[in-house]
Design an enzyme around this catalytic site. Structure first.
Site, short mmCIF file in Angstrom:
data_model
loop_
_atom_site.label_atom_id
_atom_site.label_comp_id
_atom_site.label_asym_id
_atom_site.label_seq_id
_atom_site.Cartn_x
_atom_site.Cartn_y
_atom_site.Cartn_z
N SER A 143 0.83 -1.21 0.00
CA SER A 143 0.00 0.00 0.00
C SER A 143 0.86 1.26 0.00
CB SER A 143 -0.85 -0.01 1.28
OG SER A 143 -1.41 1.24 1.51
N TYR A 168 -1.67 0.25 10.20
CA TYR A 168 -1.93 -0.44 8.93
C TYR A 168 -0.71 -0.33 8.01
CZ TYR A 168 -3.53 -1.16 4.19
OH TYR A 168 -3.63 -1.59 2.89
N LYS A 222 2.10 -3.30 6.66
CA LYS A 222 2.49 -3.57 5.27
C LYS A 222 4.01 -3.42 5.11
CE LYS A 222 -1.56 -4.46 3.53
NZ LYS A 222 -1.88 -5.72 2.88
#
Ligand code: UDP
Length: 327
Positions: free
Chosen positions: A119, A143, A147
């Site tokens: 991402s 988040y 990643k």
């Protein structure tokens, strides 16, 4: 033509289901692994469906036993920044531990290629107008950090075990393939384009525009929207790349063009033929003002070329999907 046998983890989700459509359309064989926590059984329209959870290590052995996969594509993750801030441990558990379990199972069963859904959130607050792969990785929420951690794990596994892995960093996935019966269907929708379309179509509440005091021309955030079908084609190219190249590689996938929230609203209103009811609200925590990718590396090394090059057609495709929905 080379026919590949691909396991798609998270294939019942938004991007994963478009991936399965692409694989099938290109003659490959698909199996979907999904725990249906956020995905939809009816979105698994191509290939075998295996209901399994990446947290359950023993069931992963059953997924791999007796089958021979050429590669795994891994979309299964907690993908909401807000959730990751509220409950970081759950996000790390799902995204990092889940991937570790998958990697262990792949290693035990001799599967050596992985395409990983990464991402733009790995970059944190962008320091450049066009974010390329040399931009520092400084995630600002759990988040993005999850990643980033997985990317690091993949690089280490590539160096130590000979895993071949490609991380594809999506900027803003958008659009749908309504004709194929798939689109963006989140139970709790947080994304801009579906929310705008629901507000315009009358099936959603008034849109909240999160912040109109950003340092951008109209004060609202600028994002880089890429059609999901173009994200899917990049995964196909990533597999080809891994067949020829060892190691770990990361690519940014964007369009190099940014659109503000107000530009999305105006385009959607024009497509739907109705005004989008909206109000300005406070900024959403963790939203950078501008996030636009340089996709030069993906174009140069993968040969990636987007089919969906204008914003209007991307939003139109999402609208085709939304107007078919029962809500
Ligand atoms: N946004 C908004 N209202 C919404 C959803 C999103 O104003 O209901 C804004 C959000 O603050 C961001 C942009 O739209 O600036 C894109 O948000 P989205 O959640 O779609 O993707 P993100 O960029 O967070 O991955």
């Amino acid at each position: 033509m080379l026919v590949l046998n691909i396991l798609v983890c998270g294939g019942a989700g938004y991007i994963g289901s478009h991936m399965c459509h692409w694989l099938q359309a290109h003659g490959h064989s698909v199996a979907v692994l999904d725990n249906l926590s956020t995905g939809h059984r009816e979105a698994v329209r191509w290939g075998e469906f295996i209901r399994a959870d990446l947290q359950d290590r023993s069931s992963l052995d059953q997924v791999f036993a007796g089958r021979s996969y050429d590669a795994v594509m891994h979309f299964a993750a907690s993908s909401l920044v807000g959730d990751s801030v509220r409950d970081p441990v759950a996000t790390y558990q799902n995204n990092v531990t889940g991937t570790l379990n998958l990697l262990e199972a792949m290693r035990r069963h001799g599967v050596g290629r992985l395409v990983f859904s990464s991402s733009a959130a790995v970059f944190g607050e962008p320091r450049a107008d066009l974010v390329d792969e040399l931009h520092p990785l400084e995630p600002i929420n759990p988040y993005g950090a999850s990643k980033r951690m997985v990317e690091r794990i993949l690089a280490d596994a590539a160096a130590s075990y000979g895993l071949r892995a490609v991380a594809l960093r999506y900027f803003n996935a958008a659009g749908a393939l309504a004709g194929a019966g798939i689109g963006e269907a989140h139970a709790c929708e947080t994304h801009l384009i579906p929310n705008v379309l629901r507000s315009a179509g009358g099936s959603g509440p008034k849109l909240s525009v999160f912040g109109n005091d950003y340092p951008t021309p109209d004060g609202t955030c600028i994002r880089d929207y890429v059609h999901v079908a173009d994200l899917a084609s990049a995964h196909g190219l990533a597999i080809e790349y891994m067949l020829a190249h060892e190691g770990f590689h990361a690519f940014n996938l964007g369009s190099e063009a940014g659109y503000s929230v107000m530009e999305i609203i105006a385009t959607a209103a024009d497509i739907v033929g109705r005004a989008v009811p909206f109000e300005f609200a406070a900024r959403r925590a963790g939203d950078p003002a501008r996030l636009v990718a340089s996709s030069a590396k993906a174009e140069r090394l993968l040969g990636w070329k987007r089919d969906w090059t204008d914003l209007r057609s991307i939003i139109e495709s999402a609208w085709q999907w939304h107007r078919q929905q029962p809500y």
